[in-house]
Design a protein around this motif. Sequence first.
Motif, PDB file in Angstrom:
ATOM      1  N   ARG A  64      -7.799  -2.793  -7.753  1.00  0.00           N
ATOM      2  CA  ARG A  64      -9.125  -2.169  -7.867  1.00  0.00           C
ATOM      3  C   ARG A  64      -9.001  -0.730  -8.357  1.00  0.00           C
ATOM      4  N   PRO A  65      -8.137   0.090  -7.760  1.00  0.00           N
ATOM      5  CA  PRO A  65      -7.949   1.434  -8.329  1.00  0.00           C
ATOM      6  C   PRO A  65      -6.991   1.451  -9.527  1.00  0.00           C
ATOM      7  N   ASN A  66      -6.538   0.277  -9.966  1.00  0.00           N
ATOM      8  CA  ASN A  66      -5.687   0.158 -11.164  1.00  0.00           C
ATOM      9  C   ASN A  66      -4.455   1.058 -11.082  1.00  0.00           C
ATOM     10  N   SER A  75      -1.127   3.008   5.449  1.00  0.00           N
ATOM     11  CA  SER A  75      -0.029   2.581   4.581  1.00  0.00           C
ATOM     12  C   SER A  75      -0.031   3.388   3.282  1.00  0.00           C
ATOM     13  N   PHE A  76      -1.210   3.556   2.716  1.00  0.00           N
ATOM     14  CA  PHE A  76      -1.324   4.330   1.478  1.00  0.00           C
ATOM     15  C   PHE A  76      -0.864   5.766   1.719  1.00  0.00           C
ATOM     16  N   PHE A 122      -8.354   7.967  -2.134  1.00  0.00           N
ATOM     17  CA  PHE A 122      -8.034   6.559  -1.853  1.00  0.00           C
ATOM     18  C   PHE A 122      -9.304   5.730  -1.911  1.00  0.00           C
ATOM     19  N   SER A 123      -9.210   4.571  -2.536  1.00  0.00           N
ATOM     20  CA  SER A 123     -10.350   3.651  -2.598  1.00  0.00           C
ATOM     21  C   SER A 123     -10.340   2.788  -1.345  1.00  0.00           C
ATOM     22  N   ASP A 178     -14.399   5.861  -3.125  1.00  0.00           N
ATOM     23  CA  ASP A 178     -13.627   5.249  -4.205  1.00  0.00           C
ATOM     24  C   ASP A 178     -13.033   6.339  -5.091  1.00  0.00           C
ATOM     25  N   MET A 179     -11.697   6.338  -5.197  1.00  0.00           N
ATOM     26  CA  MET A 179     -10.992   7.363  -5.964  1.00  0.00           C
ATOM     27  C   MET A 179     -11.295   7.304  -7.456  1.00  0.00           C
ATOM     28  N   LYS A 180     -11.783   6.155  -7.923  1.00  0.00           N
ATOM     29  CA  LYS A 180     -12.083   6.023  -9.345  1.00  0.00           C
ATOM     30  C   LYS A 180     -13.474   6.565  -9.675  1.00  0.00           C
ATOM     31  N   GLU A 188      -4.861  -9.292  -0.255  1.00  0.00           N
ATOM     32  CA  GLU A 188      -6.022  -8.407  -0.225  1.00  0.00           C
ATOM     33  C   GLU A 188      -5.609  -6.952  -0.446  1.00  0.00           C
ATOM     34  N   GLN A 189      -4.412  -6.601   0.010  1.00  0.00           N
ATOM     35  CA  GLN A 189      -3.898  -5.259  -0.286  1.00  0.00           C
ATOM     36  C   GLN A 189      -3.699  -5.101  -1.792  1.00  0.00           C
ATOM     37  N   SER A 233     -11.837  -1.484   2.946  1.00  0.00           N
ATOM     38  CA  SER A 233     -11.237  -2.582   3.681  1.00  0.00           C
ATOM     39  C   SER A 233     -10.367  -1.957   4.763  1.00  0.00           C
ATOM     40  N   ASN A 239      -7.485  -4.966  -3.191  1.00  0.00           N
ATOM     41  CA  ASN A 239      -8.296  -3.777  -2.922  1.00  0.00           C
ATOM     42  C   ASN A 239      -7.545  -2.466  -3.080  1.00  0.00           C
ATOM     43  N   GLY A 240      -6.250  -2.479  -2.760  1.00  0.00           N
ATOM     44  CA  GLY A 240      -5.502  -1.219  -2.763  1.00  0.00           C
ATOM     45  C   GLY A 240      -4.728  -0.939  -4.030  1.00  0.00           C
ATOM     46  N   MET A 294      -5.993  -0.127   5.757  1.00  0.00           N
ATOM     47  CA  MET A 294      -5.185   0.123   4.572  1.00  0.00           C
ATOM     48  C   MET A 294      -4.765   1.579   4.376  1.00  0.00           C
ATOM     49  N   ALA A 309       1.275   1.650  -3.456  1.00  0.00           N
ATOM     50  CA  ALA A 309       0.059   2.180  -4.075  1.00  0.00           C
ATOM     51  C   ALA A 309      -0.019   3.698  -3.903  1.00  0.00           C
ATOM     52  N   LEU A 317       0.817  -1.220   0.000  1.00  0.00           N
ATOM     53  CA  LEU A 317       0.000   0.000   0.000  1.00  0.00           C
ATOM     54  C   LEU A 317       0.841   1.257   0.000  1.00  0.00           C
TER      55      LEU A 317
END
Lengths: 312, 273
Positions: free
Chosen positions: A94-96, B123-124, B113-114, B104-106, A86-87, B117, A90-91, B120, A63, A60
């Motif tokens: 999913r946001p590509n 860390s992002f 940030f999406s 959701d950032m998209k 899962e990171q 969960s 989902n992280g 997370m 990310a 992440l």
Amino acid sequence: MTKMEATRDGYGQALLELADNEKIVVLEADLGKSTKSLHFRKAHPERTVSCGIGEQNMLLVAAGMAASGYIPFASTFAIFTERAFEQMRNGVARPNLPVHLCGSHGGTHTGTDGSSAQSIEDLAIYRTLPNVTVIHPSDSVSTRVLTKQLAASSSPSYMRTARNKTPVLYDDVGEDIIQIGKGIELQNGSDVAIIACGVLVSEALKAADLLAIEGIHATVIDMHTIKPLDTKLIDVVSERCGSLVTAEDHSIIGGLGGAVAEHLSTTSGTPLERVGVNDRFGESGQAHEMLELMGLNAAHIALAAKKSISRK
Amino acid sequence: MTTADELREVARKCRVHIVDMVYRAQAGHPGGSLSEIDLLTALYKTQLNIRPSEPKWEDRDRFILSKGHASPGMYAILAEMGFISVEDLESYRVLGGICQGHVDMKWCPGVDFSAGSLGMGLSFGMGTAIAARLDGSDRQTYVMLGDGEIQEGSVWEAAMASAHHELGNLNVILDRNRIQNDDFCETQMRMFDIPAKWKAFGWNVMEIDGHSMESIVEGLEFLAQSNDGPSIIIAQTVKGKGISYMEDNPSFHGAAPNEEQYAQAMKELGVSA
């Protein structure tokens, strides 16, 4: 004498060659010496992020950096990437976000560390994620070339490399034949096509030699990109040969064999034999002993080829 | 300069949006949205260096709602700031709507940030903070965590790593509303001395009252001035704050009010029928 190198060395070399691009950053989880990102760290410590022994955080952090315009290459053992699945899902996927995850020490070929370090499911799980390119190169040269191509991608990827040395296959070949998403036809025969990836590509070539002694002419494909799968090439060799074998140092469930079987099930239905780890865990042993124990070496691939031919 | 009274009025409007969204969708998370909204209001109105007309401006401060289920709170303040319209709020949890169930950032302008969960976002945020430092930019990263959320082990991977990397541009707001999905935190998983834990991980720590605008502004100033490493303000809040029957009530972590409850909520928020 065949030149021998480990694919992880190709990864380390590629990172160094990519470093001119100041957006390239490297993330480590205390295994840079093993995954070979250490060369980049030594040359560019300011662009290397130590995440300690914390893979979930690493994915992440990568990310967040990707979302800020950087091109992160994060690596650890293939098996430890999985605790951050899962990171990744989902992280990253999913946001590509263009995070490039490298799992070294993939497969039973990893050897004497034993089953806890031998990922046999990584290709399968990452293949299920939308947006993620999945690559498992066969030699150090193609690993270097494909890693460098990933840096230009706007989507995430998972690449598996191997711990132990295997023959260098592309030393004297033009690098332009190595492209993400394009299988490479290493040998052209009309009786059976062996579609292999990673450390089993060189075993597949040996299997073709064994088959040739018996007058059986095999096509050998290096299918380094598991996703997106080069289905056009599969269709061509399926039509030409009428029987197929997949070979991978990975579970027979869900990896290259699974991907090819999925494609065949809705197209030609060409007979397919899958060589892979037969739904079991590995153990400690030398790389060549593991390939024998797991039924993955040239002799086993040749046997599978004959079985596939018999099903035509 | 926005006064505390003006902030309180924005927060009141946001509470109306929150209850509207959850009532319309008959789903969602009102409790954590109402506990966080005073914090979000002050953060957006007094601290964040952002451009509503240019949500992807590269040098913007980043805000990461790690407790992404508390999305009605974030959508409400984004609407009040002008990133999205009040009409957009009607798309909450609706097929094709920009206001997805979890931020959701998209999908939604202004979302960095999406989430959805737990565990997370920090860390992002560590990643966006390192990127800012590499860019030579003084832009800040703010992450909002829930208190139940810090039961996720990876939060502490990030806490340790952020202190190791001395990320003075990384700021956390902890919404200490004392309730998680199933019940009170005290019942589900005791967390003992939370400020001591963050201090032990090498963070600058301040405790504030998460519903007093004066206290919140003071806390945000503390974050702005603590630049020698990562900093956290631990905000004591009340889950469901502002709606009497939701306050301190685990049932409204993730449940919508019925028609009668909705009418009462609007009345309590000063909206005439």
